[in-house]
Design a protein around this motif. Structure first.
Motif, short mmCIF file in Angstrom:
data_model
loop_
_atom_site.label_atom_id
_atom_site.label_comp_id
_atom_site.label_asym_id
_atom_site.label_seq_id
_atom_site.Cartn_x
_atom_site.Cartn_y
_atom_site.Cartn_z
N LYS A 1 74.62 97.79 -25.34
CA LYS A 1 75.38 96.86 -26.16
C LYS A 1 74.40 96.05 -26.98
O LYS A 1 73.30 95.75 -26.50
N PRO A 2 74.76 95.69 -28.21
CA PRO A 2 73.82 94.97 -29.08
C PRO A 2 73.20 93.73 -28.43
O PRO A 2 72.00 93.48 -28.59
N ASP A 3 74.00 92.98 -27.68
CA ASP A 3 73.47 91.75 -27.08
C ASP A 3 72.60 92.02 -25.85
O ASP A 3 71.98 91.11 -25.33
N ARG A 4 72.53 93.26 -25.39
CA ARG A 4 71.72 93.63 -24.22
C ARG A 4 70.51 94.49 -24.59
O ARG A 4 69.65 94.75 -23.76
N LEU A 5 70.46 94.96 -25.83
CA LEU A 5 69.44 95.93 -26.22
C LEU A 5 68.02 95.43 -25.99
O LEU A 5 67.21 96.11 -25.35
N GLU A 6 67.70 94.26 -26.49
CA GLU A 6 66.33 93.76 -26.38
C GLU A 6 65.90 93.64 -24.91
O GLU A 6 64.80 94.06 -24.54
N MET A 7 66.76 93.08 -24.08
CA MET A 7 66.41 92.92 -22.67
C MET A 7 66.30 94.28 -21.97
O MET A 7 65.40 94.50 -21.15
N ASN A 8 67.18 95.21 -22.30
CA ASN A 8 67.10 96.55 -21.70
C ASN A 8 65.77 97.22 -22.05
O ASN A 8 65.14 97.85 -21.19
#
Length: 171
Positions: free
Chosen positions: A149-156
């Motif tokens: 999901k866009p809001d999880r991409l960076e952390m993933n």
């Protein structure tokens, strides 16, 4: 190439997301893939196990002692499902306890990054870097980008990269 992979953990640890990532990575490589998942009695906290077969297979379920690779999101899942891994197969376990497997304290590392939700991706990065899966880190990163999901991409991606670096001895 044919590969049989077991992923296990408890509900809420990200077993199903890892299963989706591995299946999509196989699709990205134009490989056949079959998956099957079993959930424990409880929606949260129950055991979850996924079977992934990459390559030409007829059935999605892995027989005892036939798995090539196991990703275990906690030590108790390894205890329960390690019999699926063949002699000479490789098991990767999220634990700070050494054993007859590759170990990584993915939960501790996820806490350091500020999100327990990426523990599964740290374990995945560690496994990919070790070279035991059918695909390399580039394919896996592309797949994580597609499925996050866009809001999880960076952390993933941070979690995945932390696992890669840990195996390389940079942590």
């Amino acid at each position: 190439m044919k590969q049989q992979i077991i992923i296990s953990g408890t509900g809420g640890q990200g077993v199903l997301f890892l299963t989706r990532i591995l299946a999509q990575a196989a699709v990205e490589k134009n490989m056949d893939v079959l998956t099957s998942e079993t959930h424990g009695m409880a929606m949260r906290g129950g055991t979850v196990v996924s079977h992934i077969k990459v390559g030409s297979f007829r059935s999605p379920l892995i027989r005892m002692g036939q798995g090539d690779v196991g990703l275990f999101l906690d030590g108790s899942s390894f205890d329960i499902y390690r019999s699926f891994i063949m002699p000479g197969g490789k098991s990767f376990v999220n634990t700070d306890i050494s054993g007859e497997y590759y170990s990584i304290d993915a939960t501790g590392m996820a806490k350091e990054l500020g999100s327990l939700l990426i523990m599964n991706l740290i374990l995945l990065g560690y496994t990919v870097k070790e070279g035991s899966l059918f695909c390399d880190e580039e394919v896996m990163e592309t797949t994580i980008r597609k499925l996050s999901k866009p809001d999880r991409l960076e952390m993933n991606l941070k979690g995945f990269e932390m696992g890669l670096k840990y195996y390389g001895g940079e942590e």
